[in-house]
Design a protein around this motif. Structure first.
Motif, PDB file in Angstrom:
ATOM      1  N   GLY A  23      41.252  42.989  48.077  1.00 39.52           N
ATOM      2  CA  GLY A  23      41.052  44.418  48.328  1.00 39.52           C
ATOM      3  C   GLY A  23      40.727  45.207  47.074  1.00 39.52           C
ATOM      4  N   MET A  24      41.387  44.868  45.983  1.00 37.95           N
ATOM      5  CA  MET A  24      41.122  45.590  44.733  1.00 37.95           C
ATOM      6  C   MET A  24      39.836  45.116  44.062  1.00 37.95           C
ATOM      7  SD  MET A  24      43.811  44.070  41.980  1.00 37.95           S
ATOM      8  CE  MET A  24      45.069  43.242  42.920  1.00 37.95           C
ATOM      9  N   CYS A  25      39.342  43.953  44.437  1.00 37.47           N
ATOM     10  CA  CYS A  25      38.139  43.384  43.824  1.00 37.47           C
ATOM     11  C   CYS A  25      36.860  43.904  44.477  1.00 37.47           C
ATOM     12  CB  CYS A  25      38.156  41.859  43.940  1.00 37.47           C
ATOM     13  SG  CYS A  25      39.648  41.060  43.358  1.00 37.47           S
ATOM     14  N   GLN A  26      36.975  44.304  45.754  1.00 41.64           N
ATOM     15  CA  GLN A  26      35.776  44.614  46.523  1.00 41.64           C
ATOM     16  C   GLN A  26      35.031  45.849  46.049  1.00 41.64           C
ATOM     17  OE1 GLN A  26      36.908  44.850  50.602  1.00 41.64           O
ATOM     18  NE2 GLN A  26      38.045  46.734  50.360  1.00 41.64           N
ATOM     19  N   VAL A  27      35.665  46.722  45.300  1.00 43.69           N
ATOM     20  CA  VAL A  27      34.955  47.897  44.792  1.00 43.69           C
ATOM     21  C   VAL A  27      33.765  47.456  43.939  1.00 43.69           C
ATOM     22  CG1 VAL A  27      35.139  49.930  43.296  1.00 43.69           C
ATOM     23  CG2 VAL A  27      36.997  49.357  44.862  1.00 43.69           C
ATOM     24  N   CYS A  28      33.987  46.465  43.077  1.00 44.89           N
ATOM     25  CA  CYS A  28      32.915  45.987  42.198  1.00 44.89           C
ATOM     26  C   CYS A  28      32.191  44.762  42.745  1.00 44.89           C
ATOM     27  CB  CYS A  28      33.474  45.641  40.819  1.00 44.89           C
ATOM     28  SG  CYS A  28      34.192  47.048  39.958  1.00 44.89           S
ATOM     29  N   HIS A  29      32.939  43.853  43.391  1.00 48.33           N
ATOM     30  CA  HIS A  29      32.374  42.570  43.807  1.00 48.33           C
ATOM     31  C   HIS A  29      32.014  42.517  45.281  1.00 48.33           C
ATOM     32  CE1 HIS A  29      33.128  40.860  39.898  1.00 48.33           C
ATOM     33  NE2 HIS A  29      34.354  41.336  39.952  1.00 48.33           N
ATOM     34  N   VAL A  71      29.347  40.055  47.786  1.00 48.12           N
ATOM     35  CA  VAL A  71      28.050  40.429  47.223  1.00 48.12           C
ATOM     36  C   VAL A  71      28.232  41.798  46.567  1.00 48.12           C
ATOM     37  CG1 VAL A  71      25.624  40.932  47.701  1.00 48.12           C
ATOM     38  CG2 VAL A  71      26.808  39.108  48.955  1.00 48.12           C
ATOM     39  N   ALA A  72      28.083  41.818  45.259  1.00 50.56           N
ATOM     40  CA  ALA A  72      28.393  43.004  44.463  1.00 50.56           C
ATOM     41  C   ALA A  72      27.424  44.153  44.732  1.00 50.56           C
ATOM     42  CB  ALA A  72      28.371  42.653  42.979  1.00 50.56           C
ATOM     43  N   PRO A  73      27.976  45.349  45.008  1.00 42.79           N
ATOM     44  CA  PRO A  73      27.123  46.513  45.167  1.00 42.79           C
ATOM     45  C   PRO A  73      26.679  47.092  43.817  1.00 42.79           C
ATOM     46  CG  PRO A  73      29.398  47.132  45.541  1.00 42.79           C
ATOM     47  CD  PRO A  73      29.372  45.648  45.323  1.00 42.79           C
ATOM     48  N   LEU A  74      27.369  46.703  42.753  1.00 40.54           N
ATOM     49  CA  LEU A  74      27.034  47.173  41.406  1.00 40.54           C
ATOM     50  C   LEU A  74      26.190  46.133  40.687  1.00 40.54           C
ATOM     51  CD1 LEU A  74      30.610  48.395  40.378  1.00 40.54           C
ATOM     52  CD2 LEU A  74      28.760  49.747  41.384  1.00 40.54           C
ATOM     53  N   LEU A  75      25.132  46.551  40.039  1.00 41.06           N
ATOM     54  CA  LEU A  75      24.240  45.617  39.357  1.00 41.06           C
ATOM     55  C   LEU A  75      24.942  44.848  38.235  1.00 41.06           C
ATOM     56  CD1 LEU A  75      20.949  47.712  39.173  1.00 41.06           C
ATOM     57  CD2 LEU A  75      21.486  45.804  40.696  1.00 41.06           C
ATOM     58  N   GLU A  76      25.907  45.465  37.569  1.00 44.50           N
ATOM     59  CA  GLU A  76      26.567  44.819  36.436  1.00 44.50           C
ATOM     60  C   GLU A  76      27.708  43.889  36.831  1.00 44.50           C
ATOM     61  OE1 GLU A  76      28.344  48.878  37.087  1.00 44.50           O
ATOM     62  OE2 GLU A  76      26.311  48.143  36.876  1.00 44.50           O
ATOM     63  N   ALA A  77      28.054  43.843  38.107  1.00 44.40           N
ATOM     64  CA  ALA A  77      29.135  42.971  38.583  1.00 44.40           C
ATOM     65  C   ALA A  77      28.529  41.735  39.246  1.00 44.40           C
ATOM     66  CB  ALA A  77      30.015  43.721  39.574  1.00 44.40           C
ATOM     67  N   PRO A  78      29.104  40.570  38.986  1.00 43.11           N
ATOM     68  CA  PRO A  78      28.556  39.360  39.608  1.00 43.11           C
ATOM     69  C   PRO A  78      28.944  39.212  41.076  1.00 43.11           C
ATOM     70  CG  PRO A  78      30.441  38.802  38.236  1.00 43.11           C
ATOM     71  CD  PRO A  78      30.176  40.272  38.038  1.00 43.11           C
ATOM     72  N   ASN A  79      28.087  38.550  41.827  1.00 36.05           N
ATOM     73  CA  ASN A  79      28.408  38.159  43.202  1.00 36.05           C
ATOM     74  C   ASN A  79      29.417  37.014  43.130  1.00 36.05           C
ATOM     75  OD1 ASN A  79      26.482  39.956  44.230  1.00 36.05           O
ATOM     76  ND2 ASN A  79      24.870  38.431  44.079  1.00 36.05           N
ATOM     77  N   LEU A  80      30.414  37.032  44.006  1.00 38.79           N
ATOM     78  CA  LEU A  80      31.435  35.991  43.991  1.00 38.79           C
ATOM     79  C   LEU A  80      31.430  35.124  45.247  1.00 38.79           C
ATOM     80  CD1 LEU A  80      34.421  37.944  42.407  1.00 38.79           C
ATOM     81  CD2 LEU A  80      32.677  36.551  41.280  1.00 38.79           C
TER      82      LEU A  80
END
Length: 106
Positions: free
Chosen positions: A31-37, A42-51
């Motif tokens: 839950g806390m990871c989904q903001v970036c990842h 699939v990351a909504p932020l360009l600077e965060a990797p897809n996990l």
């Protein structure tokens, strides 16, 4: 040779006694990871990797490295430092379990 076989047998037996990761718990931790990842890995932020679909062992190592300071990133260090080892294993297993497909960039 006999010692080698005995050692391998002991090693294999110990591997089977390791408890499986808890994907339900991993999803809660995520839950806390989904903001970036991303909720789906699939990351909504360009600077965060897809996990999604990432190798579980890689994710565990990366999170442990952030937690111990071997790997540096301000946000990830804060997040990882608050995770128990079991949480790290669970969230890594959860992200690794998400199916993914490779397609063209948007």
């Amino acid at each position: 040779m006999r010692r080698l076989i005995l050692g391998l047998a002991i090693l294999l037996a110990s591997l089977h006694s390791v408890p499986a990761a808890d994907l339900v718990r991993g999803k809660k931790v995520m839950g806390m990871c989904q903001v970036c990842h991303g909720k789906d890995g699939v990351a909504p932020l360009l600077e965060a990797p897809n996990l999604a679909g990432q190798k579980e062992t890689y994710l565990v190592k990366a999170l442990m490295d952030y937690k111990t300071g071997v790997r540096q990133n301000e946000q990830m260090t804060v997040v990882a430092s608050g995770l128990e080892d079991a949480d790290i294993a669970n969230v890594a297993a959860y992200y690794a379990s998400i199916p993914f497909t490779v397609g063209p960039l948007p």
